[in-house]
Structure formats: structure tokens, C-alpha cells
Design an enzyme around this catalytic site. Sequence first.
Site, mmCIF file in Angstrom:
data_model
loop_
_atom_site.group_PDB
_atom_site.id
_atom_site.type_symbol
_atom_site.label_atom_id
_atom_site.label_comp_id
_atom_site.label_asym_id
_atom_site.label_seq_id
_atom_site.Cartn_x
_atom_site.Cartn_y
_atom_site.Cartn_z
ATOM 1 N N ASP A 188 50.610 45.819 37.807
ATOM 2 C CA ASP A 188 51.545 46.691 37.090
ATOM 3 C C ASP A 188 52.901 46.006 36.954
ATOM 4 O O ASP A 188 53.507 45.985 35.874
ATOM 5 C CB ASP A 188 51.672 48.010 37.850
ATOM 6 C CG ASP A 188 52.305 49.120 37.028
ATOM 7 O OD1 ASP A 188 52.324 49.014 35.784
ATOM 8 O OD2 ASP A 188 52.773 50.090 37.637
ATOM 9 N N HIS A 214 51.600 48.064 28.399
ATOM 10 C CA HIS A 214 51.298 49.448 28.790
ATOM 11 C C HIS A 214 50.661 50.232 27.651
ATOM 12 O O HIS A 214 49.862 51.137 27.891
ATOM 13 C CB HIS A 214 52.556 50.142 29.313
ATOM 14 C CG HIS A 214 52.797 49.888 30.768
ATOM 15 N ND1 HIS A 214 53.374 48.727 31.232
ATOM 16 C CD2 HIS A 214 52.518 50.623 31.871
ATOM 17 C CE1 HIS A 214 53.446 48.762 32.551
ATOM 18 N NE2 HIS A 214 52.921 49.899 32.960
ATOM 19 N N HIS A 230 47.119 49.333 27.979
ATOM 20 C CA HIS A 230 46.552 50.112 29.083
ATOM 21 C C HIS A 230 46.175 51.510 28.621
ATOM 22 O O HIS A 230 45.074 52.003 28.885
ATOM 23 C CB HIS A 230 47.543 50.224 30.248
ATOM 24 C CG HIS A 230 47.195 51.332 31.197
ATOM 25 N ND1 HIS A 230 47.593 52.644 30.984
ATOM 26 C CD2 HIS A 230 46.461 51.359 32.333
ATOM 27 C CE1 HIS A 230 47.114 53.414 31.951
ATOM 28 N NE2 HIS A 230 46.424 52.648 32.776
ATOM 29 N N HIS A 290 45.248 51.640 37.410
ATOM 30 C CA HIS A 290 46.320 51.456 36.426
ATOM 31 C C HIS A 290 46.779 50.003 36.356
ATOM 32 O O HIS A 290 46.784 49.389 35.284
ATOM 33 C CB HIS A 290 47.492 52.372 36.805
ATOM 34 C CG HIS A 290 48.711 52.187 35.954
ATOM 35 N ND1 HIS A 290 48.862 52.800 34.736
ATOM 36 C CD2 HIS A 290 49.839 51.447 36.157
ATOM 37 C CE1 HIS A 290 50.025 52.449 34.209
ATOM 38 N NE2 HIS A 290 50.640 51.630 35.051
#
Length: 365
Positions: free
Chosen positions: A171, A254, A257, A271
Site C-alpha cells: 500500500d 489505487h 485496485h 488491499h
Amino acid sequence: MITTAIFPGRYVQGAGAIEHSLADELLRLGKKALVLQDPVVNQKLGSHIDQALKGKIDYQVEVFNSECSDEEIERISTLAQSYGAEVIVGIGGGKTLDTAKATGAALKHPIAIVPTLASTDAPCSSLVVIYTAQGQFKRYLMIPRNPDVVIVDSSVIAQAPVRFLVSGIGDALATWFEAEDCRIKMAGNMTGRPGPMSAFGLARLCYDTLLQYGVLAKSACEQQKVTPALEHVIEANTLLSGLGFESGGLAAAHAIHNGLTVLPQTHSYWHGEKVAFGTLAMLMLTDREPDVIDTVYRFCQSVGLPTTLADIGLANVSDDDLLKVAEAACQQGETMHNEPYEVTPANVLAALRAADAEGSRRKAA
């Protein structure tokens, strides 16, 4: 041009922070606390937390139902009101913490966050990621202010399976690349305004810290020992990444994602693991220098982050399914549009295939 940065009210980190700091920090904020714990925390750390709080503050424990959804936020808010809580405390992983943040914001109560994993950059931020009850990304929620205090007990982080730390590294790995593209475009951060130079400096420090200490931190976590390297990476995963993304901005990694969550095969992956692959795809999408791409692939391999689609459950994924991912990543309101130039679903599909091909080539070498 007006720039804006946002920060948590206080950040506490170190071995034994729950025992030595939790009660005192909560008492600064109120006399009655609703303590939301995820199921694993409740089972493994419940008695330790009770020992830290009993006789010092009135509190009630509630166990999180494992999904940060509108329904769960409403359930916890109702319980907090019934109890008369003055402070909302979240203890656990990212979704537990996000639920506590959303509850505190809904009730206009102070928020205390105690991450038991260094697996995401959620703890310090005012951003809440809302999912459906089935686990699909639904929307972002920006609460009016960041948590009043974030307490990170490094000894607890060290006891967690190493996959959590590595996911947090994944992340955090996106932070500088996304912030840099936002800086170039002068795109808004999570406040809607561009970030100041301090935000971009913190994002770069996050990246540099990961590269310098990531492998050593993983080794320490495998031994369940707190070392300076582990402390540095915990801070990078939690504080630097949180400040860097929130005040620097999010972009392609992101968004990718979020697109990946439309495929059920990815739901068992975390995540940060999906963000890591999103970062590799972002590097292909944004035409980074070959030496930068090489550095990031080597780093991902060294700490065990995904480098192929197979690593996130998509070994035989079709172009049709990947196009669904790409279209979701490019939908209106997504952070993909913080990139310095127009990105189409076809561009994203090509980047996903290119990132996968490069990862496969390196594995075969």
C-alpha cells in the site's frame, strides 16, 4: 494557488504503547468509550486491552462484523448512542478502523485509532473506504477531521503474521508515485486542493524508507521482534504513507485496485497486495524510466509482493474481465483522473497485461 495538508491530532508509536498510553490518551478525549475490536483482536488481545483500560476509563467493547459497510456503521452508531459513548475507539485492521472513523464522524465524537497491523495507511487519515456488504468497493467517504489520536503498539504489530506487514508495504509503495503525478498535474489531494511541498517530501521519504528497510523489517517481523528497521517501516506504512496519500493525492495505482475489486477472484487478496500490482501497472501506464521499473520489481520480489496477475488470483483472466477492471478504474470520480494526461480503459488494460508479462518474465529468469 492555495494548498492544504491534513494530519491526525496526535501520533504515538512504540513497543508497549497500548499498556502505557491508551488509557491516558482516551481520557484526554472523554470519560466513556465505545471500543470496536475486530474478532481476532477480541480473541487474542481482549484481555490485554481490558488490563490497560480497567479502572481508568468507562468503556464498552463491541466486535466488528468484518466489513466496513453502511449497515455496519449504522449498527455501531446505534450501539454507541445507547451506551452514551463520548469517544469512539477502533482497534484492529483497516476496515475496523474505517468503521470507527465513520461512526465517530456520524456522532460528532472524538476518534481514537489503534491499528494492530501495519497493513494499510488507513489509521491516520480522514478517508474511509466504504464497501458493500459483499465486499465490493462502493465509495470513498471523507470525514470532517482526522483521528484525534493514533496509537501504534510496535510489539503488537510484530506479533502479527508477516503478510500483514508486507501488504502494508505494498500500500505504501504507491504513495510517492501517486503523489508525484498529482504534483505534476496540480491535482487535488483528499481535501480537493493541491498538497504543499511537505506532503510530497513525506511521500518521497516513505518510498525511500521502504527501499532501505523493507527487507530487514520483514525479517524482524518473521522473528516477531521489534527492531529499528521494523519501527521505521511501521512508521512508513502507517504515518508517512497516510500523510503522503492524503495530503499528496491518489492516482492510478489505487484506481486500479478499486477496479480489481469487481472481480470476485481478487477478494481473498489484501488491499496492499492489489495496490502493489496496481503500482506496477501504473509504472507501465505512465512510462516510468526503466531503472525505476526495475527497482520496484526487484523490491516487490525481495519482500514477496505480487508481480503477476496470477499472484492476485487472476492466472487465466480474460481480456473481457480485465476490461471490466479497466473500465471501473477509469469511471467518473476515480483517482485515475489525477494522472497528468487522459487515460482510457484500453490504456489500463494494456498496462495490466504489460505489468503481468514483465513479472512473469522475471519469475522465469
